[in-house]
Each structure stands twice: as C-alpha cells, then as structure tokens.
Motif scaffolding. Structure first.
Motif, PDB file in Angstrom:
ATOM      1  N   LEU A 133       0.762  -1.338   0.050  1.00  0.00           N
ATOM      2  CA  LEU A 133       0.130   0.105  -0.149  1.00  0.00           C
ATOM      3  C   LEU A 133       0.941   1.392  -0.098  1.00  0.00           C
ATOM      4  CD1 LEU A 133      -2.868   0.565  -0.072  1.00  0.00           C
ATOM      5  CD2 LEU A 133      -2.928   0.631   2.410  1.00  0.00           C
ATOM      6  N   ASP A 134       2.129   1.086   0.740  1.00  0.00           N
ATOM      7  CA  ASP A 134       2.847   2.327   0.628  1.00  0.00           C
ATOM      8  C   ASP A 134       3.248   2.904  -0.854  1.00  0.00           C
ATOM      9  OD1 ASP A 134       2.868   1.880   3.277  1.00  0.00           O
ATOM     10  OD2 ASP A 134       4.784   1.123   3.598  1.00  0.00           O
ATOM     11  N   ASN A 135       3.151   1.925  -1.863  1.00  0.00           N
ATOM     12  CA  ASN A 135       3.493   2.160  -3.348  1.00  0.00           C
ATOM     13  C   ASN A 135       2.452   3.050  -3.877  1.00  0.00           C
ATOM     14  OD1 ASN A 135       6.387   1.085  -3.556  1.00  0.00           O
ATOM     15  ND2 ASN A 135       5.145  -0.699  -2.840  1.00  0.00           N
ATOM     16  N   ILE A 136       1.178   3.140  -3.552  1.00  0.00           N
ATOM     17  CA  ILE A 136       0.216   3.628  -4.146  1.00  0.00           C
ATOM     18  C   ILE A 136      -0.024   5.163  -3.763  1.00  0.00           C
ATOM     19  CG2 ILE A 136      -2.442   3.682  -4.469  1.00  0.00           C
ATOM     20  CD1 ILE A 136      -2.069   0.681  -3.605  1.00  0.00           C
ATOM     21  N   THR A 137       0.122   5.803  -5.107  1.00  0.00           N
ATOM     22  CA  THR A 137       0.288   7.428  -5.006  1.00  0.00           C
ATOM     23  C   THR A 137      -1.209   7.994  -4.918  1.00  0.00           C
ATOM     24  OG1 THR A 137       0.515   7.629  -7.207  1.00  0.00           O
ATOM     25  CG2 THR A 137       2.303   7.380  -5.893  1.00  0.00           C
ATOM     26  N   ASN A 138      -1.365   9.279  -4.645  1.00  0.00           N
ATOM     27  CA  ASN A 138      -2.653  10.020  -4.904  1.00  0.00           C
ATOM     28  C   ASN A 138      -3.271   9.775  -6.429  1.00  0.00           C
ATOM     29  OD1 ASN A 138      -3.003  10.773  -2.331  1.00  0.00           O
ATOM     30  ND2 ASN A 138      -2.145  12.761  -2.754  1.00  0.00           N
ATOM     31  N   ASP A 139      -2.078   9.690  -7.286  1.00  0.00           N
ATOM     32  CA  ASP A 139      -2.512   9.562  -8.820  1.00  0.00           C
ATOM     33  C   ASP A 139      -2.943   8.220  -9.125  1.00  0.00           C
ATOM     34  OD1 ASP A 139      -1.715  12.254  -9.474  1.00  0.00           O
ATOM     35  OD2 ASP A 139       0.305  11.762 -10.340  1.00  0.00           O
ATOM     36  N   ASP A 140      -2.653   7.251  -8.397  1.00  0.00           N
ATOM     37  CA  ASP A 140      -3.061   5.784  -8.436  1.00  0.00           C
ATOM     38  C   ASP A 140      -4.226   5.797  -8.070  1.00  0.00           C
ATOM     39  OD1 ASP A 140      -0.539   4.860  -9.506  1.00  0.00           O
ATOM     40  OD2 ASP A 140       0.311   4.695  -7.681  1.00  0.00           O
ATOM     41  N   ARG A 141      -4.720   6.572  -6.827  1.00  0.00           N
ATOM     42  CA  ARG A 141      -6.064   6.451  -6.288  1.00  0.00           C
ATOM     43  C   ARG A 141      -6.991   7.071  -7.147  1.00  0.00           C
ATOM     44  NH1 ARG A 141      -6.543   3.369  -1.897  1.00  0.00           N
ATOM     45  NH2 ARG A 141      -4.904   3.276  -0.673  1.00  0.00           N
ATOM     46  N   ALA A 142      -6.518   8.193  -7.928  1.00  0.00           N
ATOM     47  CA  ALA A 142      -7.567   8.676  -8.823  1.00  0.00           C
ATOM     48  C   ALA A 142      -7.778   7.783  -9.967  1.00  0.00           C
ATOM     49  CB  ALA A 142      -6.885   9.828  -9.438  1.00  0.00           C
ATOM     50  N   THR A 143      -6.907   6.910 -10.344  1.00  0.00           N
ATOM     51  CA  THR A 143      -7.042   5.922 -11.506  1.00  0.00           C
ATOM     52  C   THR A 143      -8.094   4.776 -10.756  1.00  0.00           C
ATOM     53  OG1 THR A 143      -4.674   6.236 -12.324  1.00  0.00           O
ATOM     54  CG2 THR A 143      -5.660   4.112 -12.755  1.00  0.00           C
ATOM     55  N   LEU A 144      -7.776   4.296  -9.580  1.00  0.00           N
ATOM     56  CA  LEU A 144      -8.662   3.480  -9.224  1.00  0.00           C
ATOM     57  C   LEU A 144     -10.152   3.920  -9.262  1.00  0.00           C
ATOM     58  CD1 LEU A 144      -6.565   2.013  -6.266  1.00  0.00           C
ATOM     59  CD2 LEU A 144      -7.315   0.805  -8.346  1.00  0.00           C
TER      60      LEU A 144
END
Length: 186
Positions: A133-144
């Motif tokens: 989970l430490d590797n997930i950025t805010n941009d990744d969250r927006a993608t999700l």
C-alpha cells in the motif's frame, strides 16, 4: 514505467475500426509465465478487443510471477502503475479517452490481480498495513476511482490463498462491476 522496482513493458493495440480518435482504455492481464515472449498467446484476443473501440494494453511485466512481483502479490500494483501512466503519456494521451471508466480483464494470476484492483477501489481497509500500500500514490488512487469493471477468468481459488491475496480479511468488492468466469476443475 517502473513500479515496485520492476520495469513495466507493455504492448497496446488499436485498430483502424475505432470510431473516434479517443477511445476507452482496457487492460488485459496475463497469467503466470506469460509476461515474456509467451504474451503473444494473448495478442489475438488483444487485437479482437481493440477492434471494438478500445486501447487494449497488455503488461509484459511480472513475466515469471512466482519469482517476481513478490510472488505475484504485487502484480496488481504493476497494473495500477501502468493504468496511471498510459493516459498521461505523450503518445497515448491522444488515443485514450480518460473520461470513460477503465476496464480490466485478467486470466489466472492476472484475473486475481484484476479482482485485487476492484477490492482496492471499493474497500478502504484492503491491504491496510501492507507494505504494498505504501507504493500507491494519489494519482494511483485517482486511477482506481476510474475503474469501472473487471473480468476475472479462472482466478477465484487464488484469492483464497495467502500467497496470492495478502489481505483476505478485508477483501471486499461492493461497487465495481465484476464478471467471474471459472469452472469446476480450476
């Protein structure tokens, strides 16, 4: 693209039959041992899917998942990083319509990773406390948040094994549209 210390190579297909210059993004995720030269077995499916008006990306990372991507646990992360990268990449941004939800389809290990993406989108506690989970950025969250549907082909048993699903307790898919294809001898 680099995710979790691994280089992500990809191939994508788009055909002349696409009705618009910008089309939705779909990710097609391979099974174990298929991220290398063996990924060519997915090329006909990739081309067929793109003929319906999609950019279909096929990650070529995690080629030998038992020995890479934390034994397959991080394959979902490789896919997420690719989904985050492609719409903003200079050449791809002219092709991908990022206003349309993303679809992810996966076979075996790829199907498990697709379901993990859906759980990560729908359950805020999924993978809580995991170093992944430490590797997930805010941009990744927006993608999700743009993930609209997942299709999992022959992967259901994998998610019941700790090796393939590091957080079975919080694995919940409640919002994302899911289609699971499996058989009695999987």
């Amino acid at each position: 693209v680099t995710a979790h210390g691994n280089s992500i190579n990809t191939t994508a297909s788009i055909t002349e039959a696409t009705p618009s210059p910008r089309v939705p993004l779909q990710l097609l995720m391979h099974a174990d041992f298929s991220g290398s030269f063996l990924s060519m077995v997915y090329f006909p499916l990739q081309e067929r899917m793109s003929s319906f008006g999609f950019v279909v990306a096929l990650p070529l990372s995690c080629a030998w998942t038992p020995h890479q991507c934390e034994g397959g646990n991080a394959y979902f992360l490789e896919a997420l990083k690719l989904l985050t990268f492609l719409p903003g990449a200079r050449w791809w941004q002219e092709l991908i319509d990022d206003t349309i939800p993303i679809a992810v389809a996966g076979h075996s290990t790829g199907g498990g990773a697709a379901l993990m993406l859906a759980a990560l989108r729908d359950s805020p506690n999924y993978l809580k406390g995991s170093t992944l989970l430490d590797n997930i950025t805010n941009d990744d969250r927006a993608t999700l948040a743009r993930l609209g549907a997942v299709i999992s082909y022959h992967a259901t048993d994998m998610l019941m094994v700790d090796k393939w699903n590091p957080d079975k307790t919080h694995f919940t898919v409640s919002e994302t549209a899911v289609m699971i294809i499996t058989g009695t001898k999987d």
